[in-house]
Design a protein around this motif. Structure first.
Motif, PDB file in Angstrom:
ATOM      1  N   ARG A 170       0.830  -1.201   0.000  1.00 23.05           N
ATOM      2  CA  ARG A 170       0.000   0.000   0.000  1.00 23.05           C
ATOM      3  C   ARG A 170       0.864   1.250   0.000  1.00 23.05           C
ATOM      4  O   ARG A 170       0.568   2.229  -0.677  1.00 23.05           O
ATOM      5  CB  ARG A 170      -0.887   0.002   1.238  1.00 23.05           C
ATOM      6  CG  ARG A 170      -2.246  -0.561   0.993  1.00 23.05           C
ATOM      7  CD  ARG A 170      -2.974  -0.858   2.279  1.00 23.05           C
ATOM      8  NE  ARG A 170      -2.858   0.215   3.258  1.00 23.05           N
ATOM      9  CZ  ARG A 170      -3.256   0.109   4.510  1.00 23.05           C
ATOM     10  NH1 ARG A 170      -3.795  -1.013   4.930  1.00 23.05           N
ATOM     11  NH2 ARG A 170      -3.132   1.105   5.337  1.00 23.05           N
ATOM     12  N   PHE A 199       2.075   1.903  -3.399  1.00 25.21           N
ATOM     13  CA  PHE A 199       1.008   2.453  -4.238  1.00 25.21           C
ATOM     14  C   PHE A 199       0.845   3.949  -3.964  1.00 25.21           C
ATOM     15  O   PHE A 199       0.778   4.762  -4.886  1.00 25.21           O
ATOM     16  CB  PHE A 199      -0.312   1.722  -3.964  1.00 25.21           C
ATOM     17  CG  PHE A 199      -1.427   2.186  -4.863  1.00 25.21           C
ATOM     18  CD1 PHE A 199      -1.644   1.586  -6.087  1.00 25.21           C
ATOM     19  CD2 PHE A 199      -2.244   3.245  -4.485  1.00 25.21           C
ATOM     20  CE1 PHE A 199      -2.659   2.029  -6.922  1.00 25.21           C
ATOM     21  CE2 PHE A 199      -3.256   3.698  -5.314  1.00 25.21           C
ATOM     22  CZ  PHE A 199      -3.460   3.074  -6.538  1.00 25.21           C
ATOM     23  N   ASP A 200       0.816   4.301  -2.682  1.00 25.30           N
ATOM     24  CA  ASP A 200       0.690   5.708  -2.303  1.00 25.30           C
ATOM     25  C   ASP A 200       1.849   6.517  -2.863  1.00 25.30           C
ATOM     26  O   ASP A 200       1.679   7.650  -3.329  1.00 25.30           O
ATOM     27  CB  ASP A 200       0.653   5.849  -0.777  1.00 25.30           C
ATOM     28  CG  ASP A 200      -0.676   5.385  -0.202  1.00 25.30           C
ATOM     29  OD1 ASP A 200      -1.558   5.004  -0.992  1.00 25.30           O
ATOM     30  OD2 ASP A 200      -0.829   5.402   1.038  1.00 25.30           O
ATOM     31  N   ARG A 233       3.740   5.825  -5.552  1.00 21.69           N
ATOM     32  CA  ARG A 233       3.630   6.007  -6.996  1.00 21.69           C
ATOM     33  C   ARG A 233       2.504   6.969  -7.340  1.00 21.69           C
ATOM     34  O   ARG A 233       2.637   7.802  -8.240  1.00 21.69           O
ATOM     35  CB  ARG A 233       3.400   4.656  -7.688  1.00 21.69           C
ATOM     36  CG  ARG A 233       4.685   3.839  -7.794  1.00 21.69           C
ATOM     37  CD  ARG A 233       4.479   2.604  -8.630  1.00 21.69           C
ATOM     38  NE  ARG A 233       3.468   1.738  -8.044  1.00 21.69           N
ATOM     39  CZ  ARG A 233       2.469   1.204  -8.724  1.00 21.69           C
ATOM     40  NH1 ARG A 233       2.362   1.411 -10.004  1.00 21.69           N
ATOM     41  NH2 ARG A 233       1.596   0.426  -8.107  1.00 21.69           N
ATOM     42  N   ALA A 234       1.391   6.854  -6.616  1.00 20.86           N
ATOM     43  CA  ALA A 234       0.265   7.750  -6.880  1.00 20.86           C
ATOM     44  C   ALA A 234       0.685   9.203  -6.638  1.00 20.86           C
ATOM     45  O   ALA A 234       0.365  10.085  -7.433  1.00 20.86           O
ATOM     46  CB  ALA A 234      -0.925   7.392  -6.000  1.00 20.86           C
ATOM     47  N   LEU A 274       2.618  10.280  -9.642  1.00 16.72           N
ATOM     48  CA  LEU A 274       1.851  10.419 -10.883  1.00 16.72           C
ATOM     49  C   LEU A 274       0.956  11.650 -10.846  1.00 16.72           C
ATOM     50  O   LEU A 274       0.812  12.342 -11.837  1.00 16.72           O
ATOM     51  CB  LEU A 274       0.991   9.172 -11.127  1.00 16.72           C
ATOM     52  CG  LEU A 274       1.729   7.926 -11.609  1.00 16.72           C
ATOM     53  CD1 LEU A 274       0.784   6.729 -11.656  1.00 16.72           C
ATOM     54  CD2 LEU A 274       2.310   8.163 -12.996  1.00 16.72           C
ATOM     55  N   SER A 275       0.326  11.899  -9.719  1.00 18.36           N
ATOM     56  CA  SER A 275      -0.555  13.062  -9.614  1.00 18.36           C
ATOM     57  C   SER A 275      -0.723  13.457  -8.159  1.00 18.36           C
ATOM     58  O   SER A 275      -1.519  12.862  -7.442  1.00 18.36           O
ATOM     59  CB  SER A 275      -1.921  12.747 -10.221  1.00 18.36           C
ATOM     60  OG  SER A 275      -2.833  13.761  -9.887  1.00 18.36           O
ATOM     61  N   THR A 305      -2.240  15.912  -6.888  1.00 21.02           N
ATOM     62  CA  THR A 305      -3.589  16.369  -6.562  1.00 21.02           C
ATOM     63  C   THR A 305      -4.531  15.178  -6.360  1.00 21.02           C
ATOM     64  O   THR A 305      -5.299  15.145  -5.397  1.00 21.02           O
ATOM     65  CB  THR A 305      -4.140  17.262  -7.682  1.00 21.02           C
ATOM     66  OG1 THR A 305      -3.867  16.637  -8.941  1.00 21.02           O
ATOM     67  CG2 THR A 305      -3.494  18.620  -7.660  1.00 21.02           C
ATOM     68  N   ALA A 306      -4.450  14.195  -7.275  1.00 24.26           N
ATOM     69  CA  ALA A 306      -5.311  13.026  -7.131  1.00 24.26           C
ATOM     70  C   ALA A 306      -4.919  12.246  -5.882  1.00 24.26           C
ATOM     71  O   ALA A 306      -5.782  11.679  -5.199  1.00 24.26           O
ATOM     72  CB  ALA A 306      -5.208  12.139  -8.370  1.00 24.26           C
ATOM     73  N   THR A 313      -3.764  13.441  -3.030  1.00 26.65           N
ATOM     74  CA  THR A 313      -4.335  14.110  -1.865  1.00 26.65           C
ATOM     75  C   THR A 313      -5.833  13.843  -1.774  1.00 26.65           C
ATOM     76  O   THR A 313      -6.360  13.535  -0.713  1.00 26.65           O
ATOM     77  CB  THR A 313      -4.087  15.622  -1.945  1.00 26.65           C
ATOM     78  OG1 THR A 313      -2.718  15.821  -2.255  1.00 26.65           O
ATOM     79  CG2 THR A 313      -4.414  16.310  -0.650  1.00 26.65           C
ATOM     80  N   ALA A 314      -6.507  13.953  -2.908  1.00 25.39           N
ATOM     81  CA  ALA A 314      -7.949  13.729  -2.909  1.00 25.39           C
ATOM     82  C   ALA A 314      -8.284  12.286  -2.530  1.00 25.39           C
ATOM     83  O   ALA A 314      -9.352  12.015  -2.006  1.00 25.39           O
ATOM     84  CB  ALA A 314      -8.539  14.049  -4.281  1.00 25.39           C
ATOM     85  N   SER A 315      -7.364  11.366  -2.789  1.00 28.34           N
ATOM     86  CA  SER A 315      -7.636   9.973  -2.460  1.00 28.34           C
ATOM     87  C   SER A 315      -7.362   9.682  -0.994  1.00 28.34           C
ATOM     88  O   SER A 315      -7.572   8.577  -0.521  1.00 28.34           O
ATOM     89  CB  SER A 315      -6.778   9.052  -3.326  1.00 28.34           C
ATOM     90  OG  SER A 315      -5.499   8.894  -2.745  1.00 28.34           O
ATOM     91  N   GLY A 316      -6.869  10.677  -0.264  1.00 33.15           N
ATOM     92  CA  GLY A 316      -6.662  10.481   1.164  1.00 33.15           C
ATOM     93  C   GLY A 316      -5.220  10.236   1.566  1.00 33.15           C
ATOM     94  O   GLY A 316      -4.951   9.874   2.705  1.00 33.15           O
ATOM     95  N   ILE A 317      -4.283  10.427   0.629  1.00 31.58           N
ATOM     96  CA  ILE A 317      -2.880  10.268   0.992  1.00 31.58           C
ATOM     97  C   ILE A 317      -2.405  11.560   1.653  1.00 31.58           C
ATOM     98  O   ILE A 317      -2.602  12.641   1.116  1.00 31.58           O
ATOM     99  CB  ILE A 317      -2.026   9.957  -0.260  1.00 31.58           C
ATOM    100  CG1 ILE A 317      -2.459   8.624  -0.864  1.00 31.58           C
ATOM    101  CG2 ILE A 317      -0.548   9.930   0.086  1.00 31.58           C
ATOM    102  CD1 ILE A 317      -1.870   8.345  -2.230  1.00 31.58           C
TER     103      ILE A 317
END
Lengths: 365, 475
Positions: free
Chosen positions: A215, A218-219, A221-222, A225-226, A228-229, A231-235
């Motif tokens: 996990r 994944f966080d 790499r996310a 990659l983005s 903004t996305a 942060t919005a996903s809760g990272i």
């Protein structure tokens, strides 16, 4: 199939281009390029050179992975250099002063190195999170601070002692219980392959596993990659900066281990410096991928070793530095081109495939 | 003076950007002074005498007014030395001629919004433009500044310049424009004279008067409160209040719609509920539990599904595969994770399910998200956010930029969510969508709820006027 071709296309194109530039320079400076390359190849494939190449690439691999961890989320830890030197100094000092059973002794030294590296990198993370200081600036400056601290501590009445029969000073040598034995696998070579190659392999596999299976990976790499996305996903961006910086610093702490526990057993004035910057170049060359970096560091090490012959033939060995530089630059450009091509190609493919499906559905209806 | 009016996303800004050479039209021609022209770039447009003042000012804060005005068009000789004196004289000339007074030596960071706008206008005039395009010039101004702006524009007009301006505020448009063009859904609806229409008629033209299609039938609203926001206030980085004492309650099975012109606090409200912004006052409750201090991740884990306004920036990893995007936002939940590890098999299988159930048109789940069309990307997001039994669904502009087919499917999903007993917070610029789907509508203006509306009786026109502050109560 196309995926495979594309993955290989970028590095091969870039290397071809680097070779071309080097050849042009050689011709312009009046040297026969093929002869120069033949000399480098012959020298580089000697048993001793091969061992040297493998050992050097072990160190380079660790350095590049330490850098790549941060790069994966666009966190630029330029301070790997200071982190590993500081870590190696402390690890050497502790290793020379404790008496422990063999395995444990090595473990303690590695642990000290990782902790010191992490702490030094952590300073930059805290500055970034609390004060918004760019990690690029702070880590570069921390490199200089590290140099100062090392100069201060590596003195006879502090961490160091005079090495007998020389003007060099270094930490108290690490006893055999804290050394990592090498492998004598290359026949005809005068020195063994570092046992630390196992360490590099473990780090490489761990890096791959962390990125693709956890996990946290994944966080990470996310976030790369983005942001903004992510942060919005809760990272939690700040927490990621802290953890990744600590991890990068801890890995940086390992860079000095192959040399320290496999060859010099002491941190002295001759301890190799600048590996952190080599690591940055190799991470770029290997596109931050655990596998790409293997090839990157082997190539880099081979060039570094085989260039030694050039001076004898009157060719300036800086020619190899040019080649390395051009390779990194063109790899970065080639990958960006391939990346864009890949995105548009996939968009086109998906469009075509969906259109074909729609047609088929219409025909059967 | 020509005004362009239309709803959000009607194509006003796109049209203006085309006139300013920022986009090339696929079809059609632009004529300036009776001459057909091709504008390849803003500098082409400026060369033809067309200048634009953007909604968001394009000024360098740490430069003086003078420096900002000449930036990019410095009067310099061969030596490269800028003739500042000459520039100052011209700025003062322009200021005197058009009654646009600003101190050329003040730093831009020290002057107010109204002054900055004047600097932008002077910038355009300095380059010799005869046609001025103003993109929502009054959106950022307080009433007195608006008056000043309009008197300055009147001065420009009287000296023979052409002014085109975009606005949502119908009363303004009616009072100052000589001609009004209404745009809806990317085409011109009509051009009218202000003396011929009322604000109400104009609003009708703006939103169109077709009957709302996304209708929801009988009420499923229960008395079980799921999401409650109490007295939330928030300020932005510049210290301006963007949410002012906002309270709302959404029950299980209820869709609460928020109407408002973009930039009146909707985005901030959503971000506050999602924990992406920290309010300085007020609290947020989920199912009776206070979550004001919770992280975004805890809120998502507790059952808030989130369809963000900007899917490519906040909803997706464009270069990630579909199954990786299935994990995004649900990294800690089943079937995506097992403890601290990612469950690839589970995530992939569930992505296949979403693709099938929500009709995401894709050749497979290993393609990258940016290869899909906007509608299919959005269906993937909706499917993802509806997975894992959410209790609350936040849908910000869920059908923005998607095709008609996907729009109908997304509406269906929101109705389904409501029937399943979710509390839905719906934000939309599409008033038909809002009226058709919501059980209750609140109108947000300048960070405050200014009106409540009953979707069974309210018309888009009434909502439109409440949103623009043009008077007229919601219901």
């Amino acid at each position: 199939m196309r995926k495979f071709v594309l993955a290989l296309a970028a590095p091969l194109l870039a290397l071809g281009f680097a070779l071309l530039v080097t050849t042009v320079i050689l011709v312009l400076s009046g040297h026969p390029p093929l002869e120069v390359y033949r000399q480098m190849w012959d020298y580089g494939t000697q048993p001793d050179s091969l061992v040297l190449t493998v050992n050097l690439s072990t160190t380079y691999y660790l350095a590049a992975v330490a850098v790549a961890v941060g790069f994966k989320m666009n966190l630029f830890n330029i301070g790997v250099d200071g982190q590993y030197r500081l870590a190696a100094l402390f690890a050497a000092f502790v290793g020379g002063h404790v008496a422990l059973p063999p395995m444990l002794h090595v473990g303690v030294i590695i642990l000290v190195a990782m902790i010191v590296g992490a702490i030094w990198a952590g300073v930059a993370a805290v500055l970034k999170n609390r004060r918004g200081v760019s990690e690029v600036i702070s880590t570069i400056m921390l490199n200089y601070v590290a140099t100062g601290i090392i100069a201060f501590l590596l003195a006879p009445d502090k961490f160091a002692e005079l090495i007998e029969g020389s003007n060099n000073i270094g930490t108290k040598p690490i006893p055999p219980s804290g050394q990592i034995p090498g492998f004598d696998v290359v026949s005809g070579a005068s020195s063994p392959i570092y046992g630390s190659i196992v360490l590099a392999a473990v780090v490489g596999i761990g890096f791959w596993w962390m990125l693709n299976r956890t996990r946290f990976g994944f966080d990470l790499r996310a976030s790369g990659l983005s942001p903004t996305a992510a942060t919005a996903s809760g990272i939690d961006a700040k927490r990621m900066v802290l953890y990744v910086m600590l991890l990068s610093g801890a890995l940086a702490g390992l860079i000095g281990i192959p040399q320290l526990l496999g060859a010099s057993y002491t941190y002295n004035l001759d301890f190799p410096a600048g590996l952190g910057f080599t690591g940055i170049a190799i991470a770029l060359l290997g596109r931050n991928s655990p596998i790409g970096i293997i090839f990157g560091s082997l190539l880099w090490a081979f060039l570094d070793v085989s260039r030694q012959i050039l001076d004898l033939g009157g060719v300036s060995k800086e020619i190899v530095t040019i080649m390395q530089g051009v390779a990194v630059l063109s790899v970065v450009i080639a990958y960006e081109l391939v990346r864009r091509y890949r995105i548009t190609a996939q968009q086109r493919d998906v469009g075509r495939q969906l259109a074909a499906e729609a047609e088929l559905a219409e025909a059967t209806a | 003076m020509h005004a362009i009016v239309g709803e959000n996303g009607a194509g006003k800004s796109t049209l203006m950007k085309t006139l300013y050479g920022m986009h090339k039209p696929d079809e059609g021609t632009i004529e300036i002074d009776g001459q057909v022209v091709t504008l390849r770039s803003p500098s082409d447009a400026i060369g033809r005498g067309v200048g634009m003042v953007h909604q968001h000012f394009q000024l360098a804060d740490n430069f003086t007014v003078l420096e900002n005005v000449i930036l990019g068009d410095e009067p310099a000789g061969r030596s490269g030395v800028i003739r500042l004196g000459e520039a100052r004289d011209r700025i003062q000339e322009i200021g005197a001629a058009y009654r646009l007074s600003v101190d050329p030596d003040a730093l831009v960071e020290d002057i107010g919004v109204g002054d900055r706008q004047r600097v932008e206008i002077i910038k355009v005039l300095y380059r010799g433009c005869k046609t001025l395009i103003l993109d929502e010039p009054t959106a950022v101004l307080v009433p007195q500044e608006v008056e000043q702006l309009f008197s300055a524009l009147a001065e420009l007009k009287s000296q023979g310049l052409t002014v085109i301006f975009i606005s949502h505020k119908l009363d303004e448009v009616l009072s100052v424009a000589d001609e009004i063009t209404v745009i809806r859904g990317g085409t011109t609806v009509t051009t009218v004279l202000p003396s011929e229409v009322t604000a109400r008629q104009l609003a009708e033209l703006m939103v169109g008067s077709e009957l709302p299609s996304p209708e929801t039938r009988e009420s499923t609203v229960t008395d079980r409160t799921l999401l409650e926001v109490q007295g939330v206030s928030l300020d932005n980085d510049a210290g301006r209040v963007v949410l002012d004492d906002i309270s709302l309650t959404i029950h299980a099975g209820e869709v609460l719609g928020i109407a408002g012109v973009e930039g009146n606090g909707q985005a901030e409200l959503v971000e506050t509920v999602m924990g992406l912004q920290k309010p300085y006052a007020g609290s947020v409750h989920l199912g009776g539990e206070e979550i004001t201090s919770w992280s975004t991740r805890s809120r998502r884990e507790a059952g808030i599904g989130y369809i963000p306004e900007d899917r490519s920036r906040h909803g997706l990893l464009l270069e990630g595969t579909l199954w990786e995007n299935r994990i995004l936002g649900h990294q800690t939940e089943k079937p995506n994770a097992k403890g601290l590890l990612i469950d690839r098999k589970g995530a992939r299988a569930d992505t296949e399910r979403i693709v099938a159930e929500y009709d995401v048109r894709t050749p497979g789940i290993d393609v990258i998200a940016s290869a899909l069309s906007g509608g299919n990307q959005q269906k993937l997001i909706v499917g993802r956010e509806m997975s894992g039994n959410p209790r609350v669904l936040i849908a910000a502009h869920p059908t923005r930029g998607v095709d008609v087919g996907a729009q109908a499917q997304i509406w269906d999903e929101i109705r389904k969510a409501r029937a399943l007993g979710l509390a839905v917070l719906l934000i939309s610029a599409d008033l038909d969508e809002l009226i058709g789907l919501s059980d209750t509508i609140k109108v947000l203006l300048r960070g405050r709820f200014v009106a409540d509306a009953d979707p069974r009786t309210v018309t888009p026109e009434q909502l439109g006027s409440a949103m623009t502050g043009a008077g007229g109560e919601g219901s």
